[in-house]
Enzyme design. Structure first.
Site, mmCIF file in Angstrom:
data_model
loop_
_atom_site.group_PDB
_atom_site.id
_atom_site.type_symbol
_atom_site.label_atom_id
_atom_site.label_comp_id
_atom_site.label_asym_id
_atom_site.label_seq_id
_atom_site.Cartn_x
_atom_site.Cartn_y
_atom_site.Cartn_z
ATOM 1 N N GLY A 137 5.197 43.427 6.291
ATOM 2 C CA GLY A 137 4.552 44.112 7.564
ATOM 3 C C GLY A 137 5.684 44.129 8.572
ATOM 4 N N ASN A 138 5.331 44.379 9.983
ATOM 5 C CA ASN A 138 6.138 44.082 11.094
ATOM 6 C C ASN A 138 5.529 43.760 12.353
ATOM 7 O OD1 ASN A 138 5.415 46.459 12.471
ATOM 8 N ND2 ASN A 138 6.130 47.689 10.614
ATOM 9 N N SER A 139 6.143 43.428 13.393
ATOM 10 C CA SER A 139 5.746 42.878 14.547
ATOM 11 C C SER A 139 4.791 43.782 15.560
ATOM 12 C CB SER A 139 6.656 42.086 15.181
ATOM 13 O OG SER A 139 7.230 41.249 14.533
#
Ligand code: CTP
Length: 408
Positions: A211-213
């Protein structure tokens, strides 16, 4: 610190105004609560006095030596009435001055926001609609009520907009009071806007993902601002765990493939498409069907394949007059490098506008503020810094003026 007058009319939703008051005071604003006399049937003066830290009056003749009926309105930076009932809206539209709150509405020269709450029949009644139109034509920002459960067992439009939605409009007006006329006139009415927000997740196995932030706050601020300005908004929400705006159609997605198909399904009918989501560029070629297990100390390798470039595909399929906006969160050592990276990305993607920001050290992710440069094919066209809601307004201005120029 700004001075906000919180007007409260006699509706059961008055209790939600307590939460709004807390939001305003926690953001550091000074709040003076002016309830109508009948509203005290729902929430008493002691509650407002305790929460605001100020004395509370409902009548013009209380503390007459302070000339409250004129002072309160004149000193305010913003007046917010929540809930605004059908009766309060009617009295405001006809310029009555029969209690302290309506006097404040007549003497305030600052932006005024009314957050309606009433039963659907009352909201849709031609008398109320005509009063709302009158107030909007005078520059009063009348929010659309939310659609949902009302008091009793009925549902429909008439719910008080959520405190977060009221606060977002209030904060963008405090940051830029000149925006009141634009918000009152609902300048994006009739437009269909598709916004992607959040971050996609690519499954490695049934329990793990890449995923990512991205928090999705910027995309959600755009959706909220566009809906407040009258647009019909579809929000393609990638794994959002934040409060979503009312009055927006939400399409939840998890992976890039899901986001790709949802955005491409909605985009052909849209006047504006904004790709604010952080989209994974790679996805595992063969995600494990069962949970990946450790095998001693052997290294694990996963093969990835590239995902679709949704933005580039949208640009390729763009209908005449449609505006497509991309985002670029870059890590750059200085502004010159940031602009170089942004300009190259704009050319590569081919979108009409690119919203560029510097995310070195993870700045911006999950923050309430942002600082962006908006690029078009001709170079930098705008800058915006401040709350994500204020930044969202500037992005919508840039996209809308580009669209108007294309339509001319
Ligand atoms: N984007 C997209 N599809 C992808 C990747 C990105 O639509 N597969 C969109 C994002 O929503 C954003 C813009 O493209 O609006 C730029 O995203 P970014 O991740 O910065 O661009 P990349 O194409 O991934 O470029 P790079 O990784 O080389 O910086």
């Amino acid at each position: 610190m700004s001075r906000i007058v919180l007007g409260v009319a006699a509706g059961i939703a008055a209790y939600k105004a307590c939460l709004l008051l807390r939001r305003f005071t926690e953001a550091g604003h000074e709040v003076e609560v002016v309830p109508t006399p009948n509203s005290l049937q729902f929430v008493g003066a002691a509650t407002w006095a305790a929460l605001s830290g100020r004395s509370v009056h409902t009548e013009v003749f209380a503390e007459a030596h302070q000339v409250n009926h004129v002072r309160i309105g004149r000193e305010a930076d913003l007046v917010v009435v929540a809930p605004a009932t059908a009766d309060l809206i009617a009295r405001a539209a006809t310029g009555r001055a029969d209690d302290l709150l309506t006097n404040v509405l007549l003497t305030a020269t600052c932006p005024i926001v009314l957050a309606p709450a009433m039963h659907t029949e009352m909201w849709q009644h031609p008398a109320t609609q005509s009063n709302v139109a009158t107030l909007r034509s005078r520059g009063v920002v009348v929010l659309d009520p939310a659609d949902g459960r009302l008091t009793g067992c009925d549902t429909g439009p008439g719910r008080l907009p959520e405190p977060a939605d009221i606060e977002a409009t209030a904060l963008s007006l405090l940051a830029d009071p000149d925006r009141a006329g634009q918000l009152a006139s609902q300048d994006l009415a009739g437009q269909k806007i598709v916004i992607s927000a959040g971050g996609t997740r690519e499954a490695l196995d049934p329990v793990r993902y890449l995923g990512n932030s991205s928090s999705g706050l910027m995309g959600v601020a755009l959706a909220r601002a566009a809906a407040t300005r009258g647009a019909q908004v579809s929000l393609v929400a990638a794994n959002l765990s934040i409060e979503l705006p009312a009055g927006v159609s939400v399409f939840p997605v998890v992976s890039t493939a899901e986001l790709d198909s949802e955005v491409k399904r909605l985009a052909p009918a849209a006047d504006l498409v904004v790709m604010a989501a952080a989209v994974a560029d790679f996805t595992p070629t063969n995600p494990h069907q069962t949970k990946l297990k450790k095998t001693g100390t052997d290294p694990v390798s996963v093969e990835f394949q590239q995902t679709a470039d949704v933005l580039a595909d949208l640009v390729a399929a763009r209908c005449p007059g449609q505006v497509v906006v991309g985002f670029a969160a870059e890590t750059a050592i200085d502004e010159a490098e940031l602009l170089r990276l942004g300009t190259a990305k704009l050319q590569r993607k081919g979108c009409q506008l690119l919203v560029l920001n510097n995310v070195t050290d993870g700045a911006v992710f999950g923050a309430s503020d942002n600082d962006v440069i908006i690029l078009s094919g001709t170079g930098e066209i705008a800058r915006a810094a401040g709350s994500k809601t204020s930044v969202a307004q500037v992005i919508l201005d840039a996209a809308n003026s580009l669209r108007e120029r294309k339509l001319r």
